[in-house]
Enzyme design. Structure first.
Site, mmCIF file in Angstrom:
data_model
loop_
_atom_site.group_PDB
_atom_site.id
_atom_site.type_symbol
_atom_site.label_atom_id
_atom_site.label_comp_id
_atom_site.label_asym_id
_atom_site.label_seq_id
_atom_site.Cartn_x
_atom_site.Cartn_y
_atom_site.Cartn_z
ATOM 1 N N CYS A 2 54.230 47.793 -29.487
ATOM 2 C CA CYS A 2 55.261 47.611 -28.467
ATOM 3 C C CYS A 2 54.893 48.470 -27.269
ATOM 4 O O CYS A 2 53.959 49.260 -27.310
ATOM 5 C CB CYS A 2 56.634 48.015 -29.003
ATOM 6 S SG CYS A 2 57.196 47.036 -30.419
ATOM 7 N N SER A 53 57.709 41.877 -32.347
ATOM 8 C CA SER A 53 58.616 41.920 -33.498
ATOM 9 C C SER A 53 57.838 41.855 -34.808
ATOM 10 O O SER A 53 57.166 40.861 -35.093
ATOM 11 C CB SER A 53 59.607 40.751 -33.427
ATOM 12 O OG SER A 53 60.314 40.779 -32.212
ATOM 13 N N ILE A 54 57.945 42.928 -35.601
ATOM 14 C CA ILE A 54 57.238 43.010 -36.885
ATOM 15 C C ILE A 54 58.229 43.177 -38.032
ATOM 16 O O ILE A 54 58.126 42.522 -39.065
ATOM 17 C CB ILE A 54 56.239 44.195 -36.894
ATOM 18 C CG1 ILE A 54 55.252 44.075 -35.725
ATOM 19 C CG2 ILE A 54 55.505 44.271 -38.221
ATOM 20 C CD1 ILE A 54 54.398 42.847 -35.737
ATOM 21 N N GLU A 78 55.444 52.008 -36.401
ATOM 22 C CA GLU A 78 56.070 51.668 -37.680
ATOM 23 C C GLU A 78 56.292 52.936 -38.489
ATOM 24 O O GLU A 78 55.415 53.804 -38.548
ATOM 25 C CB GLU A 78 55.178 50.707 -38.486
ATOM 26 C CG GLU A 78 55.296 49.257 -38.083
ATOM 27 C CD GLU A 78 54.645 48.339 -39.118
ATOM 28 O OE1 GLU A 78 55.383 47.634 -39.834
ATOM 29 O OE2 GLU A 78 53.416 48.329 -39.212
ATOM 30 N N VAL A 293 33.580 39.752 -36.503
ATOM 31 C CA VAL A 293 32.978 39.514 -35.197
ATOM 32 C C VAL A 293 31.556 40.053 -35.198
ATOM 33 O O VAL A 293 31.246 41.015 -35.913
ATOM 34 C CB VAL A 293 33.804 40.195 -34.077
ATOM 35 C CG1 VAL A 293 33.857 41.702 -34.273
ATOM 36 C CG2 VAL A 293 33.257 39.844 -32.696
#
Length: 384
Positions: A2, A53-54, A78, A293
């Protein structure tokens, strides 16, 4: 991730926070939080949030208030142990209006003030405006996973944000090279402590809190890593240490699976991400979505190792190959994102694999940091 930002004007300015300026700060960070946005302004104080939004998708809107509105918080990160505190906090009389980890920070702050950080297990940068004490309290996680930059003007006003570009959007200062930090950057590929390459812009160091009141700032360290402090127990065998490490590792992976949205992982095929894939595959029902990658050059292509791991654990595997032209074309955009020159070519690879992952999941686990934790880089051996 965020994006958070805020302004606290010193009393001598005798004016309110401009909504237009705060919105500029907030929305230049839109890439950090495309799902939701909010602002709170109360006279000389304003805080803003861009949300990815998690957890608690429905009721986790920010800025968030406590029960009586005396506190407001904006939070990036978090808190993995937030549910562990909920029952105790409710027993103490705190009333929850959501299931988000953000609200647990607020209630812990009500109980412990600035020492709330001692109870938080996770990655975070947050700011809490305390209407009663007229204080802004800001904290950053122990290892500095989440960023936080700030400017204090000559009159004591405070501007803060997740990225430097938000401070520039607020006209908090004129962009100017911090020449004193340049030798440090060229020698170490980053600036040390709280300095940045922008004159007047500081970063809140990892494991520190910042308290603003009446135009004055107090910065305090609340955590530091002190190797050897606990001492080595001669009665414990190497096998016991290995077993303890294994359990800590498994717990760490499990905690990071806390999500209300799809998640996956970056898989390089090295020991670090392969170990995470192994443990993660035992903890989720569906096949893990893995993403790899490589640059289109034999000496920079390790996709074969990632494929071996993906096959071993039955992952839903995805790959992307970066061409030299892609590398060069991405540089201006990446420098804008990082706000400073790119010190590591791996940043370009991470950018492309993140773009790939974004099409499938919203959260990824990575093996970042394991070499620092376990002395995995050759330069550590050279130094010893």
């Amino acid at each position: 991730m965020c994006g958070i930002s805020g302004i606290v004007l010193a009393s001598r300015r005798a004016c309110d926070v401009s909504e237009a300026i705060l919105l500029r700060m907030r929305d230049v960070l839109r890439h950090r939080g495309p799902d939701d946005a909010g602002i709170f302004i109360e006279g000389p104080v304003g805080i803003a949030h861009r949300r990815l939004s998690i957890v608690d998708l429905a009721t986790g809107h920010q800025p968030m208030a406590n029960e009586d509105g005396s506190l407001r918080i904006v939070f990036n990160g978090e808190i993995y142990n937030h549910a562990d505190y909920r029952r105790d906090l409710e027993a103490r009389g705190h009333v929850y209006s959501s299931t988000s980890d953000t609200e647990t920070i607020l209630h812990l702050y009500e109980e412990y003030g600035g020492r709330c950080v001692d109870h938080l297990r996770g990655m975070f940068a947050f700011a809490i405006w305390n209407r009663r004490t007229r204080e802004m309290f800001i904290a950053r996680d122990r290892l500095g996973v989440k960023p936080l930059y700030y400017v204090q003007s000559d009159d004591g006003s405070l501007f803060f944000a997740s990225e430097i570009k938000a401070l520039l959007a607020a006209d908090a200062l004129r962009p100017e090279l911090n020449r004193a930090a340049l030798p440090d950057y060229l020698a170490n590929r980053s600036t040390c402590d709280d300095t940045t390459l922008f004159a007047g812009v500081r970063r809140l160091p990892a494991g520190h809190t910042l308290r603003w009141r009446d135009g004055k700032i107090e910065i305090e360290r609340y955590w530091d890593l002190r190797p050897g402090e606990a001492g080595e127990d001669p009665s414990r065998s190497p096998k016991e240490y290995i077993n303890e490490w294994r359990e800590l590792f498994r717990t760490s992976v499990k905690l990071r699976l806390m999500s209300d949205v799809p998640l996956g992982m970056f898989l390089s095929g090295g020991i670090d991400s392969s170990a995470i894939a192994a443990v993660m595959s035992q903890m989720v029902k569906d096949p893990i979505k893995t993403f790899s990658v490589a640059f289109n050059a034999p000496e920079a292509n390790e996709l074969a190792y990632a494929r071996i791991v993906a096959q071993a654990f039955g992952t839903d595997h995805h790959e992307i190959l970066v061409e030299p032209s892609d590398f060069a074309a991405a540089l201006p955009h990446l420098i804008w994102h990082e706000d400073e020159p790119l010190a590591h070519p791996s940043s370009v690879a991470l950018y492309f694999v993140a773009q790939l992952a974004q099409r499938h999941v919203k959260v990824v686990l990575t093996g970042e940091g394991s070499d620092e934790l376990l002395a995995g880089y050759y330069r550590y051996r050279t130094t010893l």
